[in-house]
Design an enzyme around this catalytic site. Structure first.
Site, PDB file in Angstrom:
ATOM      1  N   PRO A  28       0.836  -1.211   0.000  1.00 25.46           N
ATOM      2  CA  PRO A  28       0.000   0.000   0.000  1.00 25.46           C
ATOM      3  C   PRO A  28       0.868   1.256   0.000  1.00 25.46           C
ATOM      4  O   PRO A  28       1.955   1.266   0.568  1.00 25.46           O
ATOM      5  CB  PRO A  28      -0.769  -0.100   1.316  1.00 25.46           C
ATOM      6  N   LYS A  74      -4.053  -3.265   6.977  1.00 21.03           N
ATOM      7  CA  LYS A  74      -2.788  -3.722   6.400  1.00 21.03           C
ATOM      8  C   LYS A  74      -1.677  -3.542   7.432  1.00 21.03           C
ATOM      9  O   LYS A  74      -1.771  -2.687   8.311  1.00 21.03           O
ATOM     10  CB  LYS A  74      -2.431  -2.900   5.150  1.00 21.03           C
ATOM     11  N   ILE A 110      -3.928  -3.027  -2.717  1.00 19.53           N
ATOM     12  CA  ILE A 110      -4.619  -4.207  -3.220  1.00 19.53           C
ATOM     13  C   ILE A 110      -5.589  -4.703  -2.162  1.00 19.53           C
ATOM     14  O   ILE A 110      -5.251  -4.775  -0.987  1.00 19.53           O
ATOM     15  CB  ILE A 110      -3.607  -5.313  -3.566  1.00 19.53           C
TER      16      ILE A 110
END
Length: 139
Positions: free
Chosen positions: A2, A33, A65
């Site tokens: 990210p 994340k 993602i």
């Protein structure tokens, strides 16, 4: 991985010390994340206008993602980041904008193009309103 890109016309001396680290932690928690996989870039002192005004402002782009979901989920991500940034940068609510999206090449389909340039564009149907970008890999 990210990534977060924060652009602002605030001078560097108005950016709170340690903002990059705090933005990393907040974004990682917001997206679910790991913080050690985040990439954060803060670019102060840019020539920017928001809504036609050169008053202090910021824009943030978050790409990762697997976090682009429904419009409602994306609004939740955006709201948490908006609250953090307006407080950290002491900006009015109308002076900060942003977008949360999946990486363009991760979620997109090739389509259309410009024959003069010999390029095709990619669009991401998973977004609320497609994001378009020129993509050398889509040729």
């Amino acid at each position: 991985m990210p990534y977060v890109e924060l652009d602002t016309n605030l001078p560097a001396d108005r950016i709170p010390a340690g903002l990059e680290k705090r933005l990393c932690v907040v974004t990682a928690a917001t997206l679910g994340k790991p913080a050690d996989r985040m990439n954060v870039t803060v670019r102060p002192g840019l020539s920017m206008a928001l809504g036609g005004s050169m008053e202090p402002c910021a824009q943030v782009v978050v790409s990762s993602i697997g976090v682009v979901g429904t419009a409602e989920e994306n609004r939740g991500h955006s709201a948490r980041l908006f609250e953090f940034l307006t407080k950290e940068l002491a900006l009015g609510q109308d002076r900060c904008v942003g977008v949360v999206r999946g990486p363009i090449l991760d979620c997109c389909e090739t389509g259309g193009g410009d024959p003069k340039l010999g390029k095709k564009y990619i669009s991401c149907p998973a977004q609320e309103g497609p994001i378009r970008a020129w993509c050398p890999g889509a040729l």
